[in-house]
Scaffold this active site. Structure first.
Site, PDB file in Angstrom:
ATOM      1  CE  LYS A  20      -3.888  -2.203   2.268  1.00  0.00           C
ATOM      2  NZ  LYS A  20      -4.455  -2.658   3.540  1.00  0.00           N
ATOM      3  CD  GLN A  25      -3.645  -4.367   6.704  1.00  0.00           C
ATOM      4  OE1 GLN A  25      -3.456  -3.435   5.938  1.00  0.00           O
ATOM      5  NE2 GLN A  25      -4.301  -5.455   6.343  1.00  0.00           N
ATOM      6  CG  ASP A  29     -10.141  -0.249   4.883  1.00  0.00           C
ATOM      7  OD1 ASP A  29      -9.990  -0.567   3.687  1.00  0.00           O
ATOM      8  OD2 ASP A  29      -9.451  -0.715   5.806  1.00  0.00           O
TER       9      ASP A  29
END
Ligand code: NAP
Length: 295
Positions: free
Chosen positions: A53, A97, A120
């Site tokens: 990422k 994460q 997200d």
């Protein structure tokens, strides 16, 4: 094999190129989108994702901020960091994460993120906005699936879609996105009766179960479009290899189009994370959103 292969790797490269163009367009206004990724602990798979990422964020011209915290980080310290990132104008997107170590409450942590920076799309506000058809940050993996479906099929209106799996991360938001595009949607899960028959109804079959090669070709309607979200590592010739939730060879003989694993949905997830970060940046500055990169 009759099915067209939907090449997620090539599609993701096109999405990243469009994001890079959008980022370059913002540079003239002195705006550089910033994405902060928070990793708690040393889970090897998460470390690989976070590295990837960070690299792709920089490649499209954005700023990448990585926060690596020890596995025993307490909830208060993590919430403190999120509050700092929420307040930081250089940070337009925040991603924590998952999975988090067991002593941390993921729901509490995710819901502490400013919904406008929740790239997200897991914050409860974004879940609510998506399910009521309002402008939301949309979870990256289902957004990537939607983009590939629209690209391949054009209008999805009126098509029978079956989503196999009802997780908060993939299955449920996928259902909302397909409903938003006027599909007739069935969501199937581990308690569904007559799963093969349910799947055979699908013009669009999205498989997100986490069971290697569970869906054989004879569950698939001839000509259907199959999106295989599964990423499963299985033993292979003394080593391992990745397979999806769909048995690719038998499915490709029946389907009209199919995503491979690897090289299908997987690459789209990070590309959509970058797209969401660009969208969040434009919204934060009251600028028009990039075209074709949102739901
Ligand atoms: P998850 O949270 O474990 O959810 C799995 C879903 O599948 C659940 O709804 C479960 O039903 C259902 N299921 C499990 N076994 C089943 C069976 N035998 N028959 C019917 N339904 C069954 O998984 P997830 O997070 O959604 O991930 C699914 C897969 O996608 C995994 O392989 C994951 O690695 C992959 N994934 C890929 C990406 C990507 O970037 N490509 C991103 C996220 C996830 P119940 O609810 O009834 O238990």
């Amino acid at each position: 094999m009759g099915a067209a292969i939907i090449d997620g790797k090539a599609f993701a490269a096109r999405v990243r190129a469009r994001v890079a163009e959008g980022v370059a367009g913002l540079a003239g206004r002195g705006i550089v989108p910033g994405l902060a990724v928070v990793l708690v602990g040393e889970d090897p798979a998460s470390q690989v994702y976070v590295r990837s990422k960070g690299r792709q964020t920089v490649e499209v011209g954005m700023r990448s901020f990585e926060h690596r915290l020890p596995a025993d980080t307490g909830e208060a310290a993590l919430l403190d960091l999120i509050a700092q990132l929420n307040a930081d104008p250089a940070v337009n997107g925040i991603l924590v994460q998952l999975p988090l170590p067991g002593h941390l409450n993921s729901d509490l942590v995710i819901n502490a993120i400013d919904p406008a920076k929740d790239v997200d799309g897991f914050h409860i506000s974004n879940v609510g906005l998506l399910s009521t058809g309002q402008k939301a940050m949309v979870p990256c993996t289902p957004l990537g699936c939607l983009m590939m479906l629209r690209d391949h099929l054009g209008s999805l209106s009126g098509l029978e879609a079956v989503v196999l799996g009802r997780s908060n991360i993939v299955g449920k938001p996928m259902v909302q996105l397909l409903l938003g595009d006027s599909c007739t949607v069935t969501v199937a899960h581990s308690r569904t009766r007559d799963l093969p028959d349910v799947c055979r109804r699908a013009d669009i079959l999205v498989a997100a179960v986490g069971r290697p090669q569970m869906v054989p070709g004879d569950w698939i309607k001839p000509g259907a479009t199959v999106i295989d979200v599964g990423i499963n590592r299985v033993a292979h010739e003394g080593g391992t290899r990745l397979v999806g939730d769909v048995d690719f060879d038998s499915a490709a003989a029946v389907a009209g189009a199919i995503t491979p694993v690897p090289g299908g949905v997987g690459p789209m997830t990070i590309a959509c994370l970058l797209a969401n970060t660009l969208t969040a940046t434009c919204r934060a500055h009251g600028l028009p959103e990039p075209e074709g990169l949102t739901a």
